[in-house]
Each structure stands twice: as C-alpha cells, then as structure tokens.
Design an enzyme around this catalytic site. Structure first.
Site, PDB file in Angstrom:
ATOM      1  CD  GLU A  84      -2.689   1.273   2.562  1.00 58.33           C
ATOM      2  OE1 GLU A  84      -3.753   1.900   2.517  1.00 58.33           O
ATOM      3  OE2 GLU A  84      -2.286   0.681   3.580  1.00 58.33           O
TER       4      GLU A  84
ATOM      5  CB  CYS B 242      -4.761  -1.204   4.349  1.00 60.41           C
ATOM      6  SG  CYS B 242      -3.900  -1.023   5.932  1.00 60.41           S
TER       7      CYS B 242
ATOM      8  CE  LYS C 207      -7.537   1.825   3.520  1.00 60.68           C
ATOM      9  NZ  LYS C 207      -6.287   2.348   4.121  1.00 60.68           N
TER      10      LYS C 207
END
Length: 275
Positions: free
Chosen positions: A43, A154, A113
């Site tokens: 990331e 994440c 995300k």
C-alpha cells in the site's frame, strides 16, 4: 495452471516518487522476482503514508506512474499487483487506489479503498484518511490466467464483506496491499489475514512497506501469505526484502470440499445485500 508463484516486495518508501519507481525496477531485474507469475507491491509504496501527502502525490488514471507500471508488467511478462497509489479524478477527488496489470501491461483490475482509516485514541483523532481521501464504493473479482482473484486495501480487511463478496464471485486468491502500524500490526495483522482466509477458503496475500522508524507513519511490515486452511505459508519480518511463495489452487478446492462453507450458506435465512 494449478500452481503459481507470487513475489512479495516489502519495500522502503522514499519521498522521491521516482526513486520508489527505480527501486521497483531494480527488484524486477532479479531473476527470482521476474520469473514469478504475480508480483505484489505494498500500500502507498510510492508515497509516504501521511494524509497531507496523498493530494500532492496523486495522479490521474493513465498518468505517469500508471504508464510506468503498465510498461513494467509488459516488459517482464508478469502480472503486477501494483500495491496502491494516490489517484485523482477529473473532479479533484483523491482516492487510495490499487491497480492490477496483466502480462501485456493491460489494466485488469482497479479498487479504490472503501473503508477510510480514521482512528481515534483516547478521544483524539490520531490518523484520519478521510481528511484528504474519498472512499470507493465496490468490491469486485477479476480474471487472470491463474484463477479469479479479489482486491482490497489494508483497512478493508477488517470488514468481512470485503473478502466475502469477491469469494462469492469466484475468487480463490485475494490481494490486500496494506500498512498496519505498530499498534494494530502486532495485534491484528496476521489474525486478520488468517480470519478472512478461513471463512472464505481463499489464499490471502498481504504486502506492506518495510518498517522505517524515521517515517511519519511506521509500518508493521510482516508481508504475509495465508492458505485456505488458515495456515501461514510465509510471513516476512519488518525489514526490506522479497518473498517468493507458491500458491496451490488445487488446495483451495480440497479445503472447500472438506468443509463446504461457501455452498452451505443459508441464503434462505440471510443474504449479503449488494447495491
């Protein structure tokens, strides 16, 4: 293809975007990396992980960084899970975006995300992605020559739907570039990957930046591969490095046949509501 090799690149993040790209090019020159079928990046591997940096480093789809990643995938004939990078759209909105390119450099997947990493401690905000980032709104699976895969980033992993949606759509491998910190990492990094692997009977691949105590945000590191039974295939330490791991797709089917979790779901009692 019943088995394939994945290369996990746990890299240091430099302030100079081009130095991060040069680092990637050096690693791709290694035979063990370039001979892998799938190369996975962390990331925000090209941008120091601080909210104020995201708009500064952000580029549009098809921008300089996108073009470089596409070209590298084609040059080395690899599938490239290009971690995540800051993306800016035509309206000026900034996203934490993950791309995947095929062996010809064609973009085959994109994920923005969905869940913003807004963390509160003792009543105070200690990190708030939503200060500069806009959340995405979907989880999708995509096809490769190896198998169907899923993609999230994440903090998404903390939400079961992030892995269940692509698993129900046929994914056998889920890629998760991430950057857990020195508090959440030792507590939940391995646990989260094992949890999602077990409940969805998939391989989970998580790649993080190497730990840099001098950075504004310190990554836990410990890039990881977990198999569909929940066993850790490999976990790195905190240092810069490369891990080459074998992914056995036949094992996915063996586990799913042994305990048929996905097909045993009681969809007459509950369902996963999708918009």
């Amino acid at each position: 293809m019943s088995k394939f090799k994945a290369a996990l690149l746990q890299t240091k993040v430099f302030e100079d975007k081009k130095e991060n790209l040069r680092q990637l090019e050096r690693l791709l020159e290694r035979e063990d990396v370039s001979s892998a079928d799938l190369v996975c990046l962390p990331e925000m591997w090209c941008c120091p992980y601080q909210t104020e940096n995201f708009p500064i480093y952000a580029e549009p789809d098809g921008g300089e960084m996108w073009q470089a990643l596409s070209a590298l995938a084609a040059r080395y004939g690899i599938y490239l899970s290009a971690g995540s990078v800051p993306e800016i759209d035509a309206e000026g909105k900034v996203y934490n975006t993950a791309y995947v390119f095929d062996r010809n450099g064609r973009q085959i997947a994109k994920h923005r995300k969905v869940h913003m990493f807004d963390i509160y401690a003792h009543g105070q905000v200690t990190f708030k992605e939503s200060d500069t980032l806009t959340p995405g709104d979907s989880f999708e699976a995509f096809d490769t020559e190896m198998c169907r895969m899923g993609l999230n980033i994440c903090f998404d992993i903390r939400f079961p739907e992030s892995s269940r949606i692509p698993a129900l759509d046929g994914a056998k491998v889920i890629l998760n570039p991430g950057a857990f910190n020195m508090t959440t990492g030792p507590a939940h990094w391995e646990l989260g990957f094992r949890q999602r692997a077990i409940e969805n009977q998939v391989y989970m691949i998580g790649v993080a930046p190497a730990r840099d105590p001098g950075a504004g945000y310190t990554s836990w590191g410990h890039s990881i591969v977990v198999d569909p039974w929940g066993d850790v295939v490999h976990q790195m330490d905190e240092k810069e490095g490369v891990a080459i791991c074998e992914i056995d797709l036949d094992y996915v089917e063996k586990v799913r046949n042994k305990i048929p979790l996905l097909t045993a779901r009681r969809t007459d009692v509950y369902e996963l509501g999708l918009k």
